[in-house]
Structures are given as structure tokens and as C-alpha cells.
Design an enzyme around this catalytic site. Structure first.
Site, short mmCIF file in Angstrom:
data_model
loop_
_atom_site.label_atom_id
_atom_site.label_comp_id
_atom_site.label_asym_id
_atom_site.label_seq_id
_atom_site.Cartn_x
_atom_site.Cartn_y
_atom_site.Cartn_z
N ARG A 51 42.35 65.15 -25.94
CA ARG A 51 42.50 64.41 -27.19
C ARG A 51 42.57 62.90 -26.90
O ARG A 51 43.54 62.42 -26.33
CB ARG A 51 43.77 64.83 -27.94
N ASP B 117 57.37 64.13 -30.75
CA ASP B 117 56.30 63.22 -30.33
C ASP B 117 56.15 62.17 -31.41
O ASP B 117 56.99 62.06 -32.31
CB ASP B 117 55.00 63.97 -30.03
#
Length: 536
Positions: A170, A450
Site C-alpha cells: 500500500r 493507526d
């Protein structure tokens, strides 16, 4: 990496503003930089235009418009078409583990009993220059199966097993830039930087290993942004002599606006599509962010915004139905719980929540799911094995589903509590502190935080102050109240982490940044944008 460093000279129009670790120098080779320069010249202006389009769309929402399915693309939604089939190693994705691109994490994730590993330069990675370059070196070594790591302090050695999971990468989102790499004196797109270095350095060994360059694409808000990625893929493959369609990409549907353009996003990427993913935490953040100036879109405590809520359940069902109609994988999202050591009762409760979440996804028709810890792999695998005897559930078309714009926009009812405010403050400050210290994936209070989960905390606090919301006890949420609560929560953080850790950390700096963003009249699009300016 060793500490030996040397600076790459300016290479034509490309300039580096920080030292290059010696081990990373081969990554920044002529082929990778030539690809980066080509893609920058052809597509950065379009990237900037699309980012400006986001702000124009925000102005429309602020003026009272609500999103809806696009009338100009109705023909795409109403036509019969499908994406191209994916390669064999992407047919069965029932459990994928995700995590940052540090060396030990990559080894453990690839060795985990899962089908795929998403190596993340985005929400779980603090993009220090060291982390970004280390990540590219680590991925090169993983692709070539030469990666190993020795933890001298613990006397443990890590190396890749014989059957590693399929690797997916990603890159950072379109809104981010890499300030340490300039073209014509301006920072390059972090998306193009991450993508170009990984593809140019690894497409050949990936082919030799009977796999390919696979990506997750984050934070998109429209099919036009997907079209930009598709054009990047076509040109990159042409530049490197790779057959068109070799690249496969899964798009995270993690913005409320993208939820209205799922068909269109798949259509734009149909040669390169590997499906869509329910990026649930960023999706909740996007819901708050895009409707932040509307008092009627206040959400209850973060802990109460669960996947059973109507607007989230509708989004999941629409994603599955859309993907399967188009022959594309519909991937589930991340359960934030992680195993808890030293407390059997709490651990059992956490694992039960994970099991229920994964069973819900499998029963809904997802083709796979995400976990953040290898200890959850068996639970997730069992949930999907029970519901999915084949490699996927593409044959479950979910023709029973009808989702309207009203369904996607229904605001969940619930209370805002002082405990919820305090949790948002405590989690947000500790996450920002860790991020500033180079760690973007942080276990806090038995949940894996996160950037996406921290964004929910930040956005909720801003919205509450903006609209003069009240907690369930009737007390208004004001900047003064926030300041008092933050002082109290900083004291609690210090008590929890210890005076020495607190003094040596960046808690005060994180608290100042967090408070500025929350009490500002203008909403920062992403907390990582001002925070990035504080990274080395």
C-alpha cells in the site's frame, strides 16, 4: 540498516534533501528514478487538480448538498461488464494480515498462517525518510527471499519460511508528498514515489516467483482518482516493458464519497482491479470529516459506532453486491482488537469480538478479511472456512440488497460521554506522540491504533467543539473544557507510561499539535499533514 550514509548527487531534475543510507542507494537507481520522473511529468498536475476538486466538493457539502449516485455515470452502473480475472495467488484471500514495512514485521507477516500480507507505507507507517527507504529495501529483500533479521537484545533470529504469503503493497495516498525528494525544486507525490520504487525494483523477481506487483490504493474520493491510478499503471507497465494488466490493485473504499462511486471505480480499473475493501475506520473518519460543518451529523462515542450501525451495514452490503456483480473480490475490514497477555478473561472477550466480527463478514459474503496480529489468524481463518468452502464467494451476488443514498447517510443515534471524550484525547495524543517518534502502528488499551483510528478521535473532538455539543450530563463541550480534560489526561498518560518515558518522549509536542488541530476554526484534512512537517 547500518549507519553508514552517503548523499546521492542531484540527478538531473531530481534532488534529495536528506542523506541516503548506503543500503538504500541501490533502490534509488536510474530505472526507478526515470520511472518516477516520467510519471511525475505526466500526472502530477492532474493529481493537484483532483485534490483541488476535493476542496470544491467540500464547499458544496458545506453549502447543504448531500452526495448521491452520479447521474452522469448511470450507464456504467446499469451496464453488464466485469473486471479482468485476477492471478492464481489472488483468488483466495480469505485472511490478509497488515502492518508497516519494518523488517521484523515483514518476516513475521509473510510467515503467518494467512493468504496475503499488505505491507503498508500509509496509515500504519510513520513516513520518516529512514522508514520509507528502509521499507523499500526490506520489500526488495522479501521479494528476493533473502530477508532476515536478528534481534541481538533478545537473541532471536528471523528469516522467511518456505511458503510466504502473497505480498501486496500500500503506497501513500494522493494527498501526501515526499518532502525529501524534489523534482524541479518541488516535493514529489508520495504515491508516485512509493509506487515507482517498488515496481521498478521488483517487477522482474516477482515474475520469477510466479506472482506480480499487487497494490492496495488508499483514500480515494472519486472514480476520477481511480482513473488517474489506472493511467499511471498503463504508462508504468509500458515504460518497463510489462504486459498491460500485470499490475493488480485493490481499492480501499474508505471515504463516504467513494461509496457512491464503487461501480465507477471498478470500471476505471477493470484491467487492473483486484476488488474493493471496506476500510471501515477511515470510512468513519471520512463521514465525520465531510459533514463536519453540519450539526445534524454529530456521531456518538467512537466505541458505539460499530459495524452493526445502519450506515455502515449498508456500505458493507453495497460493496459486496457491487463487487460480486462485477466479478471482483469484496474484502472485509480490520477488527481493532489484539490478543491480551496476562489477563485471560479480557483476552477471551477480545478474541470473542474478533470472532463475531469475522463471522459477520463471512456470512455477509465477503471474500476475505484483515487482521493486524498473527495471533488472530486462526480465528479469522476458521470463520471464513466455515462459510466459504471455495476460494471466494464471488457467486454470492447479494441480489437481495437495495441500498439508497439515505441508507449510506443515516446518522447513528447515541450519546456523547465524558469518558468518550477522554478516550479520544488520550488515544489521540499517544498515537501522535508515537507517530512523531517514527512508529505508526501503536497498541493502546488492547486495540491496535493507526492513523485512521486516531483521525476518528481527532475529528469527533473538533466536531463536538464546533457545534457546541453536550455530553450526556448536559455539560457543553467547549475549548476550555477540552483544555481542562487534556491536562488531566496528560497526567494520566504520564502515570501510565512512567515519568521517565514521559519526559523523554514527545507527549507535550503531540498534545500541543493535537489541541491546535481540535480547537482551530479550520479543519485539517489529515492530521498527518501538519505532523509530517515535524518529522525528520
Amino acid at each position: 540498516m547500518t549507519t553508514a550514509r552517503q548523499t546521492l548527487p542531484q540527478q538531473g531534475r531530481i534532488q534529495f534533501t536528506a542523506d541516503i543510507p548506503a543500503e538504500a542507494r541501490p533502490i534509488l537507481n536510474d530505472s526507478a528514478l526515470a520511472l518516477l520522473l516520467t510519471l511525475h511529468d505526466r500526472y502530477d498536475a492532474r493529481r493537484q487538480e483532483l485534490l483541488a476538486r476535493r476542496q470544491a466538493r467540500q464547499a458544496e457539502l458545506d453549502a447543504g448538498q448531500l452526495p448521491d449516485f452520479l447521474p452522469e455515470t448511470a450507464v456504467i452502473r446499469n451496464s453488464d461488464w466485469q473486471v479482468e480475472p485476477v492471478p492464481a495467488d489472488l483468488q483466495d484471500r480469505r485472511v490478509e494480515i497488515t502492518g508497516p514495512v519494518d523488517r521484523k514485521m515483514i518476516i513475521n507477516a509473510l510467515n503467518a498462517p494467512v493468504r496475503c500480507f499488505m505491507a503498508d507505507f500509509e496509515d500504519s507507517c510513520s513516513p520518516t525518510w529512514q522508514n520509507v527507504l528502509d521499507g523499500q529495501v526490506n520489500l526488495r529483500d522479501a521479494v528476493n527471499r533473502t530477508i532476515s533479521y536478528t534481534d541481538d537484545a533478545r537473541g532471536k533470529h528471523y528469516e522467511l519460511g518456505p511458503n510466504p504469503a502473497t505480498l501486496i503493497v500500500r503506497p501513500r495516498g494522493w494527498h501526501l508528498e515526499e518532502k525529501h525528494c524534489l523534482i524541479d525544486g518541488q516535493p514529489v507525490s508520495a504515491s508516485l514515489f512509493d509506487f515507482s520504487l517498488y515496481l521498478a525494483n521488483n517487477f522482474a523477481p516477482l515474475k520469477l516467483a510466479d506472482t506480480g506487483p499487487y497494490f492496495y490504493l488508499p483514500k480515494m474520493e472519486s472514480h476520477l482518482e481511480a482513473r488517474l491510478w489506472n493511467d499511471v499503471f498503463v504508462d508504468a507497465q509500458r515504460a518497463l516493458g510489462i504486459p498491460t494488466g500485470t499490475i493488480k490493485a485493490t481499492v480501499l473504499i474508505e471515504t463516504i464519497l467513494a461509496a457512491f462511486e464503487m461501480d465507477e471505480i471498478l470500471f476505471e480499473l477493470r484491467e487492473h482491479s483486484a476488488g474493493l475493501n471496506c476500510g471501515r475506520w477511515d470510512y468513519i473518519f471520512s463521514f465525520i470529516k465531510r459533514f463536519r460543518n453540519r450539526a445534524d451529523f454529530l456521531l456518538p462515542d467512537r466505541a458505539d459506532v460499530t459495524m452493526g450501525r445502519h450506515f455502515l451495514k449498508s456500505y458493507v452490503q453495497l460493496l459486496i453486491q457491487t463487487c460480486h456483480r462485477r466479478g471482483a473480490h469484496a474484502m472485509g475490514g480490520m477488527a481493532a482488537q489484539i490478543p491480551i497477555r496476562g489477563d485471560d478473561a479480557a483476552n477471551e472477550e477480545a478474541l470473542a469480538r474478533v470472532q463475531a466480527d469475522k463471522e459477520r463478514e463471512a456470512k455477509a459474503g465477503h471474500d476475505g478479511t484483515w487482521i493486524a496480529h498473527p495471533g488472530l489468524a486462526n480465528i479469522a481463518m476458521a470463520a471464513f472456512d466455515a462459510e466459504m468452502p471455495g476460494p471466494n464467494q464471488l457467486d454470492r451476488l447479494r441480489e437481495d440488497v437495495t441500498v439508497t443514498a439515505e441508507d449510506l447517510l443515516r446518522v447513528p443515534a447515541g450519546q456523547i460521554t465524558e469518558d468518550g471524550l477522554r478516550t479520544n484525547i488520550r488515544v489521540g495524543i499517544q498515537y501522535v506522540e508515537a507517530w512523531l517518534g517514527g512508529n505508526g502502528c501503536v497498541p493502546l488499551y488492547h486495540l491496535m491504533e493507526d492513523a485512521a483510528t486516531a483521525e476518528i478521535s481527532r475529528a469527533q473532538l473538533w466536531q463536538c467543539i464546533r457545534h457546541g455539543a453536550q455530553t450526556d450530563d448536559g455539560e457543553p463541550i467547549t475549548p476550555e473544557r477540552y483544555e481542562r480534560l487534556q491536562l488531566e489526561e496528560l497526567a494520566r498518560i504520564e502515570a501510565e507510561v512512567g515519568a521517565e518515558r514521559f519526559a523523554n518522549g514527545r507527549y507535550q509536542q503531540a498534545a500541543e499539535l493535537f489541541a491546535r488541530m481540535i480547537t482551530s476554526d479550520e479543519f485539517d484534512e489529515f492530521l498527518t499533514l501538519p505532523a509530517y512537517e515535524l518529522l525528520p
